[in-house]
Design an enzyme around this catalytic site. Structure first.
Site, PDB file in Angstrom:
ATOM      1  N   GLU A 278       1.712  19.698 -12.072  1.00  0.00           N
ATOM      2  CA  GLU A 278       2.042  18.268 -12.043  1.00  0.00           C
ATOM      3  C   GLU A 278       1.218  17.530 -10.998  1.00  0.00           C
ATOM      4  O   GLU A 278       1.771  16.914 -10.084  1.00  0.00           O
ATOM      5  CB  GLU A 278       3.533  18.084 -11.733  1.00  0.00           C
ATOM      6  CG  GLU A 278       4.488  18.792 -12.683  1.00  0.00           C
ATOM      7  CD  GLU A 278       5.938  18.787 -12.194  1.00  0.00           C
ATOM      8  OE1 GLU A 278       6.194  18.414 -11.028  1.00  0.00           O
ATOM      9  OE2 GLU A 278       6.815  19.167 -12.977  1.00  0.00           O
ATOM     10  N   GLY A 280      -0.839  14.696  -9.089  1.00  0.00           N
ATOM     11  CA  GLY A 280      -0.925  13.239  -9.112  1.00  0.00           C
ATOM     12  C   GLY A 280      -2.083  12.790  -8.242  1.00  0.00           C
ATOM     13  O   GLY A 280      -3.181  12.480  -8.705  1.00  0.00           O
ATOM     14  N   ARG A 281      -1.829  12.840  -6.951  1.00  0.00           N
ATOM     15  CA  ARG A 281      -2.792  12.339  -5.959  1.00  0.00           C
ATOM     16  C   ARG A 281      -4.206  12.919  -6.120  1.00  0.00           C
ATOM     17  O   ARG A 281      -5.193  12.194  -6.026  1.00  0.00           O
ATOM     18  CB  ARG A 281      -2.266  12.683  -4.561  1.00  0.00           C
ATOM     19  CG  ARG A 281      -3.003  12.019  -3.423  1.00  0.00           C
ATOM     20  CD  ARG A 281      -2.516  12.565  -2.075  1.00  0.00           C
ATOM     21  NE  ARG A 281      -1.083  12.589  -1.931  1.00  0.00           N
ATOM     22  CZ  ARG A 281      -0.352  11.611  -1.385  1.00  0.00           C
ATOM     23  NH1 ARG A 281      -0.951  10.543  -0.906  1.00  0.00           N
ATOM     24  NH2 ARG A 281       0.959  11.711  -1.292  1.00  0.00           N
ATOM     25  N   TYR A 321       4.050   5.506   5.829  1.00  0.00           N
ATOM     26  CA  TYR A 321       3.826   6.863   6.339  1.00  0.00           C
ATOM     27  C   TYR A 321       2.941   6.886   7.586  1.00  0.00           C
ATOM     28  O   TYR A 321       2.631   7.966   8.098  1.00  0.00           O
ATOM     29  CB  TYR A 321       3.124   7.737   5.287  1.00  0.00           C
ATOM     30  CG  TYR A 321       3.709   7.728   3.901  1.00  0.00           C
ATOM     31  CD1 TYR A 321       4.989   8.218   3.653  1.00  0.00           C
ATOM     32  CD2 TYR A 321       2.963   7.250   2.832  1.00  0.00           C
ATOM     33  CE1 TYR A 321       5.501   8.229   2.359  1.00  0.00           C
ATOM     34  CE2 TYR A 321       3.471   7.267   1.529  1.00  0.00           C
ATOM     35  CZ  TYR A 321       4.745   7.752   1.313  1.00  0.00           C
ATOM     36  OH  TYR A 321       5.240   7.760   0.043  1.00  0.00           O
ATOM     37  N   CYS A 347       4.937 -10.948   6.875  1.00  0.00           N
ATOM     38  CA  CYS A 347       5.611 -11.213   8.141  1.00  0.00           C
ATOM     39  C   CYS A 347       6.386  -9.986   8.611  1.00  0.00           C
ATOM     40  O   CYS A 347       7.626  -9.954   8.609  1.00  0.00           O
ATOM     41  CB  CYS A 347       6.528 -12.417   7.979  1.00  0.00           C
ATOM     42  SG  CYS A 347       5.578 -13.848   7.472  1.00  0.00           S
ATOM     43  N   GLU A 348       5.646  -8.954   8.972  1.00  0.00           N
ATOM     44  CA  GLU A 348       6.186  -7.688   9.488  1.00  0.00           C
ATOM     45  C   GLU A 348       5.087  -7.112  10.359  1.00  0.00           C
ATOM     46  O   GLU A 348       3.930  -7.081   9.931  1.00  0.00           O
ATOM     47  CB  GLU A 348       6.416  -6.669   8.357  1.00  0.00           C
ATOM     48  CG  GLU A 348       7.381  -7.049   7.296  1.00  0.00           C
ATOM     49  CD  GLU A 348       8.780  -6.490   7.513  1.00  0.00           C
ATOM     50  OE1 GLU A 348       8.955  -5.613   8.393  1.00  0.00           O
ATOM     51  OE2 GLU A 348       9.677  -6.952   6.819  1.00  0.00           O
TER      52      GLU A 348
HETATM   53  C1  LIG Z   1       5.429  13.277  -6.696  1.00  0.00           C
HETATM   54  C2  LIG Z   1       5.584  14.468  -7.555  1.00  0.00           C
HETATM   55  C3  LIG Z   1       4.449  15.131  -8.046  1.00  0.00           C
HETATM   56  C4  LIG Z   1       3.043  14.727  -7.704  1.00  0.00           C
HETATM   57  O1  LIG Z   1       2.717  14.957  -6.376  1.00  0.00           O
HETATM   58  P1  LIG Z   1       1.205  14.776  -5.882  1.00  0.00           P
HETATM   59  O2  LIG Z   1       1.257  15.089  -4.449  1.00  0.00           O
HETATM   60  O3  LIG Z   1       0.819  13.363  -6.165  1.00  0.00           O
HETATM   61  O4  LIG Z   1       0.372  15.744  -6.660  1.00  0.00           O
HETATM   62  C5  LIG Z   1       4.659  16.209  -8.886  1.00  0.00           C
HETATM   63  N1  LIG Z   1       5.908  16.624  -9.227  1.00  0.00           N
HETATM   64  C6  LIG Z   1       7.008  16.006  -8.761  1.00  0.00           C
HETATM   65  C7  LIG Z   1       8.346  16.506  -9.164  1.00  0.00           C
HETATM   66  C8  LIG Z   1       6.893  14.913  -7.913  1.00  0.00           C
HETATM   67  O5  LIG Z   1       7.994  14.315  -7.442  1.00  0.00           O
END
Ligand SMILES: *Cc1c(COP(=O)(O)O)cnc(C)c1O
Length: 423
Positions: A278, A280-281, A321, A347-348
């Site tokens: 899974e 993402g980043r 973060y 405004c923070e």
């Molecule tokens: C956020 C998330 C990802 C993706 O994480 P990355 O660091 O962006 O690869 C995968 N699986 C689950 C369940 C997530 O919550």
């Protein structure tokens, strides 16, 4: 590797000058490179070619339907965490049989929507969720395919807000109680146990937490689950290892996807499962930038501030973060260097992109690019301080497409009404 490069001192996104995009669509604006997105996806996917696998892109990292379409066309599936993300994935043309649904708080309507859509599996995070899932599936005459999200209690050595696989986290079920949980699932008539899942955190820059998590899940599978479940007539077909592989924002040296894949494939040896990933980043992070225009320079006795038109409403990572985002001029100049805070209009005092950063002294009207903004950028944007959300632009070679238009003032008040009593 990405396709944001300087040519004669001017930043290009693939074949398009970033300055031209800024001029034509305005600022702030997100700009993504399609070649980079595809390349990152392919490199990741190919790294696992030795084993049966599905790369399920984590929609929450970047959920624009044009990007999702690009990944679907590459054969990718999707990891979703809400009904809204399911809607986006389906709109983008996703194959429901490659969608996994994660998250601790799935609501009934979201579960029903996912069941009716025929997704691959639900990554279940609690016994209560099993009960709900079983009820809803029974109500519509379906069987819900599930895997149990196990919390392996491994420290991913990342920011606490994005650590998810330690005992004290709200995610997953305690590995020691998972057999009990599995048995419960097996006893429920409308659930079908198909897999095991874990996701330990995000922006991991070393292999060992992944290897440790896999080893724990593996050990448990081998020692307890496979035998016990087999007796119940259940076979674990999917092993979902989540996402989390980090990227280089500054000087981090995360493992290359091939190294990551090698380690995981090694840990799977002898197991007959389809691996689910899974990411993402690592796919989108360095495939996007946020362009912003310098509005004012303000100098006090203490500090210098470069005030830009993008803010924490557009890109919240530094505020949320304390994370580092590189900031580069769109047109390079040989001006003196200054040390300044790069801040937005919100405004923070938490509204900053960089603190005490050395940059070439910009002038009013100059364009800056906030680098590595493709993941958790637009998806975390808000309308705070009533700023319309910025547009998203996808560059493909020497063309670009606006894949989401800038919000309008009317968008800001969409759905709001003044009750008659106040008229
Ligand atoms: C956020 C998330 C990802 C993706 O994480 P990355 O660091 O962006 O690869 C995968 N699986 C689950 C369940 C997530 O919550």
């Amino acid at each position: 590797m990405n396709h944001f490069e300087y040519r004669n001192g001017e930043m290009f996104a693939e074949g398009v000058p970033v300055k031209r995009i800024a001029k034509e669509v305005g600022t702030p604006a997100y700009v993504y490179s399609l070649a980079t997105l595809k390349r990152h996806f392919q490199v990741f996917d190919r790294a696992f070619s030795a084993v049966p696998h599905i790369v399920c892109f984590s929609v929450k990292a970047n959920s624009n339907i044009a990007l999702l379409r690009a990944f679907a066309k590459e054969g990718g599936g999707f990891d979703i965490v809400s009904g809204g993300e399911l809607f986006r994935a389906l709109r983008a043309g996703a194959d429901p049989k490659k969608i996994v649904f994660s998250g601790v708080g799935k609501k009934k309507d979201e579960i029903e929507y996912a069941l009716k859509s025929g997704i691959l599996m639900f990554n279940v995070e609690s016994e209560d969720e099993m009960v709900t899932l079983n009820e809803i599936a029974g109500g519509i005459g379906k069987k819900a395919p599930i895997s149990l999200r196990i919390n392996p209690d491994v420290d991913p050595q990342t920011h606490p807000y994005i650590s998810t696989g330690m005992k004290k986290a709200k995610f997953g079920v305690d590995i020691k109680r998972s057999l009990e949980n599995y048995k419960k699932a097996v006893s429920m008539p409308n659930l079908e146990v198909v897999g095991v899942d874990c996701h330990i955190g995000s922006q991991l820059t070393s292999l060992s937490p992944f290897v440790d998590a896999l080893a724990r899940v593996r050990e448990y599978l081998d020692r307890v689950l496979v035998g016990s479940l087999k007796r119940e007539g259940v076979k674990i077909r999917y092993l979902d290892l989540g996402g989390g592989l980090g990227i280089s924002y500054k000087d981090e040296m995360p493992p290359h996807p091939e190294e990551y894949a090698r380690a995981i494939i090694q840990g799977l040896e002898g197991l007959d499962v389809t691996l689910i990933l899974e990411p993402g980043r690592v796919i989108v992070g360095n495939a996007g930038i946020l362009i912003t225009e310098v509005q004012y320079i303000k100098e006090t006795d203490e500090k210098k501030f470069v005030i830009v038109d993008g803010g924490m409403n557009d890109l919240i990572r530094p505020a949320l973060y304390g994370s580092y985002q590189a900031i580069q001029p769109v047109v390079e100049k040989n001006s003196e260097k200054i040390v300044a805070d790069v801040v937005g209009p919100i405004c923070e005092s938490g509204d900053f992109f960089a603190k005490d950063r050395e940059i070439a002294r910009p002038r009013r009207g100059d364009l800056l690019a906030v680098m590595s903004a493709g993941a958790y950028g637009f998806t975390m944007a808000s309308n705070y301080n009533s700023h319309p959300k910025p547009p998203e632009v996808l560059v493909d070679g020497d063309q670009y497409y606006v894949i989401r238009t800038r919000e309008t003032m009317d968008d800001l008040i969409r759905g709001e009404t003044i009750p008659a009593a106040l008229e």
